[in-house]
Design a protein around this motif. Structure first.
Motif, PDB file in Angstrom:
ATOM      1  N   ALA A 217      -8.367   0.834  -1.097  1.00  0.00           N
ATOM      2  CA  ALA A 217      -7.444   1.087  -0.129  1.00  0.00           C
ATOM      3  C   ALA A 217      -7.541   0.416   1.150  1.00  0.00           C
ATOM      4  O   ALA A 217      -6.500  -0.013   1.828  1.00  0.00           O
ATOM      5  CB  ALA A 217      -7.415   2.917   0.055  1.00  0.00           C
ATOM      6  N   ILE A 218      -8.958   0.305   1.441  1.00  0.00           N
ATOM      7  CA  ILE A 218      -9.143  -0.533   2.725  1.00  0.00           C
ATOM      8  C   ILE A 218      -8.620  -2.010   2.734  1.00  0.00           C
ATOM      9  O   ILE A 218      -8.113  -2.516   3.261  1.00  0.00           O
ATOM     10  CB  ILE A 218     -10.719  -0.321   3.087  1.00  0.00           C
ATOM     11  N   SER A 219      -8.965  -2.426   1.399  1.00  0.00           N
ATOM     12  CA  SER A 219      -8.648  -3.898   1.260  1.00  0.00           C
ATOM     13  C   SER A 219      -7.123  -3.879   1.167  1.00  0.00           C
ATOM     14  O   SER A 219      -6.555  -4.847   1.818  1.00  0.00           O
ATOM     15  CB  SER A 219      -8.852  -4.085  -0.321  1.00  0.00           C
ATOM     16  N   GLY A 220      -6.249  -2.897   0.559  1.00  0.00           N
ATOM     17  CA  GLY A 220      -4.906  -3.060   0.648  1.00  0.00           C
ATOM     18  C   GLY A 220      -4.186  -2.792   2.182  1.00  0.00           C
ATOM     19  O   GLY A 220      -3.379  -3.745   2.586  1.00  0.00           O
ATOM     20  N   ALA A 221      -4.651  -1.943   2.897  1.00  0.00           N
ATOM     21  CA  ALA A 221      -4.415  -1.729   4.421  1.00  0.00           C
ATOM     22  C   ALA A 221      -4.785  -3.059   5.127  1.00  0.00           C
ATOM     23  O   ALA A 221      -3.914  -3.298   5.717  1.00  0.00           O
ATOM     24  CB  ALA A 221      -5.254  -0.576   5.052  1.00  0.00           C
TER      25      ALA A 221
ATOM     26  N   VAL B  92      -0.982   1.459  -3.574  1.00  0.00           N
ATOM     27  CA  VAL B  92      -0.914   0.709  -4.663  1.00  0.00           C
ATOM     28  C   VAL B  92      -1.841  -0.142  -4.961  1.00  0.00           C
ATOM     29  O   VAL B  92      -2.234  -0.391  -6.242  1.00  0.00           O
ATOM     30  CB  VAL B  92       0.274  -0.195  -4.684  1.00  0.00           C
ATOM     31  N   THR B  93      -2.849  -0.570  -4.030  1.00  0.00           N
ATOM     32  CA  THR B  93      -3.957  -1.246  -4.412  1.00  0.00           C
ATOM     33  C   THR B  93      -5.128  -0.440  -4.835  1.00  0.00           C
ATOM     34  O   THR B  93      -5.850  -0.863  -5.820  1.00  0.00           O
ATOM     35  CB  THR B  93      -4.541  -2.074  -3.022  1.00  0.00           C
ATOM     36  N   ALA B  94      -5.039   0.820  -4.236  1.00  0.00           N
ATOM     37  CA  ALA B  94      -6.123   1.646  -4.809  1.00  0.00           C
ATOM     38  C   ALA B  94      -5.964   2.338  -6.340  1.00  0.00           C
ATOM     39  O   ALA B  94      -6.794   2.523  -6.986  1.00  0.00           O
ATOM     40  CB  ALA B  94      -6.185   2.953  -3.689  1.00  0.00           C
ATOM     41  N   VAL B  95      -4.572   2.719  -6.645  1.00  0.00           N
ATOM     42  CA  VAL B  95      -4.780   3.365  -7.621  1.00  0.00           C
ATOM     43  C   VAL B  95      -3.561   2.459  -8.799  1.00  0.00           C
ATOM     44  O   VAL B  95      -3.222   3.063  -9.943  1.00  0.00           O
ATOM     45  CB  VAL B  95      -3.960   4.632  -7.473  1.00  0.00           C
TER      46      VAL B  95
ATOM     47  N   VAL C 231      -3.315  -7.246  -7.980  1.00  0.00           N
ATOM     48  CA  VAL C 231      -2.101  -7.953  -8.265  1.00  0.00           C
ATOM     49  C   VAL C 231      -0.565  -7.418  -7.592  1.00  0.00           C
ATOM     50  O   VAL C 231       0.131  -7.995  -7.075  1.00  0.00           O
ATOM     51  CB  VAL C 231      -1.844  -8.029  -9.904  1.00  0.00           C
ATOM     52  N   ILE C 232      -0.677  -6.092  -7.560  1.00  0.00           N
ATOM     53  CA  ILE C 232       0.621  -5.467  -6.988  1.00  0.00           C
ATOM     54  C   ILE C 232       0.690  -5.732  -5.507  1.00  0.00           C
ATOM     55  O   ILE C 232       1.401  -6.073  -5.094  1.00  0.00           O
ATOM     56  CB  ILE C 232       0.524  -3.889  -7.207  1.00  0.00           C
ATOM     57  N   ARG C 233      -0.690  -5.671  -5.064  1.00  0.00           N
ATOM     58  CA  ARG C 233      -0.776  -5.869  -3.154  1.00  0.00           C
ATOM     59  C   ARG C 233      -0.323  -7.362  -3.091  1.00  0.00           C
ATOM     60  O   ARG C 233       0.283  -7.486  -2.214  1.00  0.00           O
ATOM     61  CB  ARG C 233      -2.099  -5.723  -3.060  1.00  0.00           C
ATOM     62  N   ASP C 234      -0.793  -8.317  -3.841  1.00  0.00           N
ATOM     63  CA  ASP C 234      -0.415  -9.709  -3.596  1.00  0.00           C
ATOM     64  C   ASP C 234       0.954  -9.928  -3.827  1.00  0.00           C
ATOM     65  O   ASP C 234       1.557 -10.914  -2.904  1.00  0.00           O
ATOM     66  CB  ASP C 234      -1.157 -10.669  -4.286  1.00  0.00           C
TER      67      ASP C 234
ATOM     68  N   LEU D 181       3.651  -7.877  -3.444  1.00  0.00           N
ATOM     69  CA  LEU D 181       4.113  -7.078  -2.238  1.00  0.00           C
ATOM     70  C   LEU D 181       3.970  -7.904  -1.161  1.00  0.00           C
ATOM     71  O   LEU D 181       4.704  -7.724   0.074  1.00  0.00           O
ATOM     72  CB  LEU D 181       3.948  -5.552  -2.110  1.00  0.00           C
ATOM     73  N   SER D 182       2.937  -8.553  -1.160  1.00  0.00           N
ATOM     74  CA  SER D 182       2.605  -9.261   0.391  1.00  0.00           C
ATOM     75  C   SER D 182       2.978 -10.754   0.270  1.00  0.00           C
ATOM     76  O   SER D 182       2.872 -11.505   0.895  1.00  0.00           O
ATOM     77  CB  SER D 182       1.138  -9.514   0.361  1.00  0.00           C
ATOM     78  N   ASN D 183       3.739 -11.086  -0.818  1.00  0.00           N
ATOM     79  CA  ASN D 183       4.627 -12.318  -1.177  1.00  0.00           C
ATOM     80  C   ASN D 183       3.528 -13.416  -1.261  1.00  0.00           C
ATOM     81  O   ASN D 183       3.521 -14.646  -0.679  1.00  0.00           O
ATOM     82  CB  ASN D 183       5.356 -12.476   0.186  1.00  0.00           C
ATOM     83  N   GLU D 184       2.325 -13.050  -1.901  1.00  0.00           N
ATOM     84  CA  GLU D 184       1.390 -14.192  -2.027  1.00  0.00           C
ATOM     85  C   GLU D 184       1.092 -14.196  -3.755  1.00  0.00           C
ATOM     86  O   GLU D 184       1.500 -13.245  -4.605  1.00  0.00           O
ATOM     87  CB  GLU D 184      -0.026 -13.692  -1.653  1.00  0.00           C
ATOM     88  N   VAL D 185       0.577 -15.492  -4.204  1.00  0.00           N
ATOM     89  CA  VAL D 185       0.340 -15.497  -5.484  1.00  0.00           C
ATOM     90  C   VAL D 185      -0.753 -14.668  -5.928  1.00  0.00           C
ATOM     91  O   VAL D 185      -1.869 -14.712  -5.262  1.00  0.00           O
ATOM     92  CB  VAL D 185      -0.213 -17.098  -5.948  1.00  0.00           C
ATOM     93  N   PRO D 186      -0.841 -13.871  -6.833  1.00  0.00           N
ATOM     94  CA  PRO D 186      -1.954 -13.012  -7.104  1.00  0.00           C
ATOM     95  C   PRO D 186      -3.205 -13.555  -7.560  1.00  0.00           C
ATOM     96  O   PRO D 186      -3.258 -14.690  -8.047  1.00  0.00           O
ATOM     97  CB  PRO D 186      -1.545 -12.266  -8.618  1.00  0.00           C
TER      98      PRO D 186
END
Length: 204
Positions: A16-20, A39-42, A132-135, A137-142
């Motif tokens: 969660a910290i990583s995603g935030a 989404v990063t956490a779960v 993967v979902i985090r990246d 949604l952040s418009n980055e290549v996973p």
């Protein structure tokens, strides 16, 4: 509290910290930061549970996961001024989550009576898919699609964990040693720029 549940709680919070942190780096609003933390956490654990028919998925049956996600997001927001090297900090929390969730995914597969190969794949999915979902949604290549050593460490961790389970080593030690190995190798891979060779040459 079992060691697996404790690892799951810790992994949820650090992911969660990583995603935030990723959300803040991309200048998301507070709601966007919280969503990315969640989404990063779960994300990986949810897909894992759906694939093996373990529904409702784990975080829906335990309100503590919601508290941990909110806590992780708040830690990232409140201490953002002290996180000077955001990318480096996000990488560290991501590495910790990778190590912890690998073991959790493998153990859940073992408990479900699945083939060891499938258990290793579940561990890799659990550890990687939230990122993967985090990246995306952040418009980055996973990250797992880069040449960096990432998902392969999760596979190695899963194999090591299953091998240790066949020894006389106590289960708690197997959890700790394997997750620590994955985290340390991930840190070393970034520190010394270990990469997986491409199967093709870049076009000129």
């Amino acid at each position: 509290m079992t060691i697996i549940l404790l690892l799951d709680y810790i992994g949820t919070c650090v992911f969660a910290i990583s995603g935030a942190l990723a959300g803040m780096r991309h200048r998301f609003d507070p709601f966007g930061v919280l969503i990315l933390a969640a989404v990063t956490a779960v994300g990986g654990g949810s897909l894992r549970d759906v694939l093996i028919g373990r529904t409702p998925v784990g975080w829906m049956q335990d309100i503590n996961y919601a508290y941990l996600i909110i806590t992780g997001a708040l830690i990232a927001i409140l201490f953002r001024k002290y996180l000077i090297y955001v990318r480096r900090t996000m990488f560290l929390f991501d590495a910790i989550g990778l190590g912890l969730f690998t073991i959790i995914g493998v153990e859940i597969g073992v408990a479900a009576g699945l083939h060891p190969v499938i258990c290793i794949l579940l561990g890799t999915l659990s550890a990687s898919f939230g990122g993967v979902i985090r990246d995306i949604l952040s418009n980055e290549v996973p990250l797992i699609f880069h040449k960096e050593v990432y998902a392969s460490l999760s596979i190695l961790g899963g194999i090591t964990y299953l091998l240790l389970q066949k020894t006389a080593l106590p289960s708690n030690w197997a959890y700790v040693l394997t997750s620590t190995m994955v985290v340390v190798l991930r840190v070393l891979a970034v520190r010394y720029n270990w990469i997986i060779p491409k199967l093709y040459k870049d076009s000129q």
